[in-house]
Motif scaffolding. Structure first.
Motif, PDB file in Angstrom:
ATOM      1  N   VAL A 110      12.416   3.363   7.618  1.00  0.00           N
ATOM      2  CA  VAL A 110      11.386   3.068   8.620  1.00  0.00           C
ATOM      3  C   VAL A 110      11.676   1.718   9.283  1.00  0.00           C
ATOM      4  O   VAL A 110      11.604   1.591  10.515  1.00  0.00           O
ATOM      5  CB  VAL A 110       9.974   3.082   7.983  1.00  0.00           C
ATOM      6  CG1 VAL A 110       8.938   2.507   8.935  1.00  0.00           C
ATOM      7  CG2 VAL A 110       9.595   4.495   7.574  1.00  0.00           C
ATOM      8  N   LEU A 111      12.030   0.725   8.483  1.00  0.00           N
ATOM      9  CA  LEU A 111      12.352  -0.594   9.034  1.00  0.00           C
ATOM     10  C   LEU A 111      13.545  -0.496   9.983  1.00  0.00           C
ATOM     11  O   LEU A 111      13.512  -1.055  11.087  1.00  0.00           O
ATOM     12  CB  LEU A 111      12.631  -1.596   7.906  1.00  0.00           C
ATOM     13  CG  LEU A 111      12.972  -3.015   8.337  1.00  0.00           C
ATOM     14  CD1 LEU A 111      11.874  -3.621   9.215  1.00  0.00           C
ATOM     15  CD2 LEU A 111      13.224  -3.885   7.105  1.00  0.00           C
ATOM     16  N   ASN A 122       2.534   6.428   7.231  1.00  0.00           N
ATOM     17  CA  ASN A 122       2.816   7.860   7.422  1.00  0.00           C
ATOM     18  C   ASN A 122       3.830   8.406   6.426  1.00  0.00           C
ATOM     19  O   ASN A 122       4.060   9.617   6.400  1.00  0.00           O
ATOM     20  CB  ASN A 122       3.297   8.128   8.842  1.00  0.00           C
ATOM     21  CG  ASN A 122       2.204   7.953   9.866  1.00  0.00           C
ATOM     22  OD1 ASN A 122       1.028   7.997   9.557  1.00  0.00           O
ATOM     23  ND2 ASN A 122       2.606   7.732  11.102  1.00  0.00           N
ATOM     24  N   LEU A 123       4.489   7.522   5.677  1.00  0.00           N
ATOM     25  CA  LEU A 123       5.472   8.006   4.701  1.00  0.00           C
ATOM     26  C   LEU A 123       4.788   8.922   3.682  1.00  0.00           C
ATOM     27  O   LEU A 123       3.649   8.704   3.357  1.00  0.00           O
ATOM     28  CB  LEU A 123       6.144   6.814   3.996  1.00  0.00           C
ATOM     29  CG  LEU A 123       7.204   6.108   4.811  1.00  0.00           C
ATOM     30  CD1 LEU A 123       7.691   4.857   4.086  1.00  0.00           C
ATOM     31  CD2 LEU A 123       8.380   6.996   5.139  1.00  0.00           C
ATOM     32  N   PRO A 124       5.452   9.959   3.214  1.00  0.00           N
ATOM     33  CA  PRO A 124       6.889  10.204   3.267  1.00  0.00           C
ATOM     34  C   PRO A 124       7.402  10.839   4.568  1.00  0.00           C
ATOM     35  O   PRO A 124       8.581  11.138   4.684  1.00  0.00           O
ATOM     36  CB  PRO A 124       7.135  11.141   2.087  1.00  0.00           C
ATOM     37  CG  PRO A 124       5.860  11.896   1.941  1.00  0.00           C
ATOM     38  CD  PRO A 124       4.771  10.924   2.362  1.00  0.00           C
ATOM     39  N   ASP A 125       6.547  11.049   5.557  1.00  0.00           N
ATOM     40  CA  ASP A 125       7.024  11.550   6.841  1.00  0.00           C
ATOM     41  C   ASP A 125       7.709  10.430   7.598  1.00  0.00           C
ATOM     42  O   ASP A 125       7.105   9.389   7.849  1.00  0.00           O
ATOM     43  CB  ASP A 125       5.848  12.089   7.683  1.00  0.00           C
ATOM     44  CG  ASP A 125       5.169  13.289   7.017  1.00  0.00           C
ATOM     45  OD1 ASP A 125       5.869  14.051   6.311  1.00  0.00           O
ATOM     46  OD2 ASP A 125       3.961  13.456   7.215  1.00  0.00           O
ATOM     47  N   LEU A 126       8.965  10.658   7.951  1.00  0.00           N
ATOM     48  CA  LEU A 126       9.740   9.635   8.660  1.00  0.00           C
ATOM     49  C   LEU A 126       9.502   9.724  10.158  1.00  0.00           C
ATOM     50  O   LEU A 126       9.245  10.808  10.680  1.00  0.00           O
ATOM     51  CB  LEU A 126      11.232   9.812   8.378  1.00  0.00           C
ATOM     52  CG  LEU A 126      11.664   9.476   6.942  1.00  0.00           C
ATOM     53  CD1 LEU A 126      13.081   9.946   6.688  1.00  0.00           C
ATOM     54  CD2 LEU A 126      11.558   7.981   6.701  1.00  0.00           C
ATOM     55  N   PRO A 127       9.580   8.570  10.846  1.00  0.00           N
ATOM     56  CA  PRO A 127       9.394   8.577  12.301  1.00  0.00           C
ATOM     57  C   PRO A 127      10.544   9.296  13.006  1.00  0.00           C
ATOM     58  O   PRO A 127      11.597   9.446  12.488  1.00  0.00           O
ATOM     59  CB  PRO A 127       9.364   7.100  12.672  1.00  0.00           C
ATOM     60  CG  PRO A 127       9.924   6.357  11.537  1.00  0.00           C
ATOM     61  CD  PRO A 127       9.812   7.237  10.338  1.00  0.00           C
ATOM     62  N   ALA A 163       0.837  -1.203   0.000  1.00  0.00           N
ATOM     63  CA  ALA A 163       0.000   0.000   0.000  1.00  0.00           C
ATOM     64  C   ALA A 163       0.870   1.250   0.000  1.00  0.00           C
ATOM     65  O   ALA A 163       0.567   2.225  -0.697  1.00  0.00           O
ATOM     66  CB  ALA A 163      -0.937  -0.009   1.207  1.00  0.00           C
ATOM     67  N   THR A 164       1.952   1.223   0.768  1.00  0.00           N
ATOM     68  CA  THR A 164       2.866   2.368   0.836  1.00  0.00           C
ATOM     69  C   THR A 164       3.567   2.580  -0.499  1.00  0.00           C
ATOM     70  O   THR A 164       3.660   3.711  -0.985  1.00  0.00           O
ATOM     71  CB  THR A 164       3.895   2.154   1.961  1.00  0.00           C
ATOM     72  OG1 THR A 164       3.193   2.030   3.195  1.00  0.00           O
ATOM     73  CG2 THR A 164       4.872   3.302   2.041  1.00  0.00           C
ATOM     74  N   TYR A 166       5.162  -0.402  13.135  1.00  0.00           N
ATOM     75  CA  TYR A 166       5.890  -0.403  11.861  1.00  0.00           C
ATOM     76  C   TYR A 166       4.936  -0.102  10.709  1.00  0.00           C
ATOM     77  O   TYR A 166       5.207   0.759   9.865  1.00  0.00           O
ATOM     78  CB  TYR A 166       6.586  -1.750  11.668  1.00  0.00           C
ATOM     79  CG  TYR A 166       7.182  -1.966  10.302  1.00  0.00           C
ATOM     80  CD1 TYR A 166       8.198  -1.147   9.821  1.00  0.00           C
ATOM     81  CD2 TYR A 166       6.733  -3.003   9.486  1.00  0.00           C
ATOM     82  CE1 TYR A 166       8.753  -1.351   8.562  1.00  0.00           C
ATOM     83  CE2 TYR A 166       7.289  -3.230   8.237  1.00  0.00           C
ATOM     84  CZ  TYR A 166       8.293  -2.398   7.779  1.00  0.00           C
ATOM     85  OH  TYR A 166       8.842  -2.597   6.530  1.00  0.00           O
ATOM     86  N   GLU A 167       3.795  -0.791  10.690  1.00  0.00           N
ATOM     87  CA  GLU A 167       2.821  -0.559   9.616  1.00  0.00           C
ATOM     88  C   GLU A 167       2.310   0.881   9.650  1.00  0.00           C
ATOM     89  O   GLU A 167       2.138   1.497   8.596  1.00  0.00           O
ATOM     90  CB  GLU A 167       1.664  -1.537   9.732  1.00  0.00           C
ATOM     91  CG  GLU A 167       2.052  -2.949   9.355  1.00  0.00           C
ATOM     92  CD  GLU A 167       0.888  -3.910   9.422  1.00  0.00           C
ATOM     93  OE1 GLU A 167       0.111  -3.870  10.392  1.00  0.00           O
ATOM     94  OE2 GLU A 167       0.754  -4.705   8.482  1.00  0.00           O
ATOM     95  N   GLN A 168       2.089   1.424  10.843  1.00  0.00           N
ATOM     96  CA  GLN A 168       1.623   2.809  10.942  1.00  0.00           C
ATOM     97  C   GLN A 168       2.681   3.774  10.413  1.00  0.00           C
ATOM     98  O   GLN A 168       2.362   4.725   9.711  1.00  0.00           O
ATOM     99  CB  GLN A 168       1.260   3.166  12.397  1.00  0.00           C
ATOM    100  CG  GLN A 168       0.609   4.528  12.522  1.00  0.00           C
ATOM    101  CD  GLN A 168      -0.651   4.666  11.675  1.00  0.00           C
ATOM    102  OE1 GLN A 168      -1.561   3.844  11.759  1.00  0.00           O
ATOM    103  NE2 GLN A 168      -0.700   5.685  10.836  1.00  0.00           N
ATOM    104  N   SER A 169       3.928   3.502  10.715  1.00  0.00           N
ATOM    105  CA  SER A 169       5.011   4.347  10.209  1.00  0.00           C
ATOM    106  C   SER A 169       5.110   4.265   8.690  1.00  0.00           C
ATOM    107  O   SER A 169       5.370   5.279   8.030  1.00  0.00           O
ATOM    108  CB  SER A 169       6.361   3.942  10.836  1.00  0.00           C
ATOM    109  OG  SER A 169       6.364   4.230  12.207  1.00  0.00           O
ATOM    110  N   LEU A 170       4.897   3.081   8.130  1.00  0.00           N
ATOM    111  CA  LEU A 170       4.879   2.957   6.669  1.00  0.00           C
ATOM    112  C   LEU A 170       3.759   3.805   6.079  1.00  0.00           C
ATOM    113  O   LEU A 170       3.952   4.528   5.098  1.00  0.00           O
ATOM    114  CB  LEU A 170       4.688   1.487   6.243  1.00  0.00           C
ATOM    115  CG  LEU A 170       5.884   0.566   6.419  1.00  0.00           C
ATOM    116  CD1 LEU A 170       5.493  -0.866   6.050  1.00  0.00           C
ATOM    117  CD2 LEU A 170       7.067   1.020   5.592  1.00  0.00           C
TER     118      LEU A 170
END
Length: 88
Positions: free
Chosen positions: A57-58, A83-88, A35-36, A77-81
């Motif tokens: 992200v990983l 949120n891309l292109p915003d990096l955690p 999806a990302t 991890y999935e939530q951070s994916l």
């Protein structure tokens, strides 16, 4: 260690992280990976750039796991994916 050694180590680590992302895409797990990739490609990111962001992200989530001596948090991890292109 010399900076050239650090650069080689960083390149190797990045290559392995991208390989892990490619494996996630091939296996369809987690579904957030595909999806990302689709979302970022749709808005104009090149595949290589998207894979690099996903690898970052990983790496972030692997570092958290090691720092906290905790299991890998797949949900975070999935939530951070997502949120891309915003990096955690």
């Amino acid at each position: 260690m010399h900076s050239s050694d650090d650069a080689a180590d960083d390149a190797f680590a990045h290559e392995k992280l991208v390989e892990a992302i490619e494996n996630q895409l091939a296996e369809g797990e987690p579904s957030a990976a595909q999806a990302t990739l689709n979302k970022l490609t749709l808005v104009g990111y090149e595949r290589e750039e998207t894979l690099s962001l996903m690898a970052q992200v990983l790496a972030h989530h692997i570092n958290l796991m090691l720092e906290q001596d905790a299991p890998f948090d797949l949900q975070a991890y999935e939530q951070s994916l997502r949120n891309l292109p915003d990096l955690p």
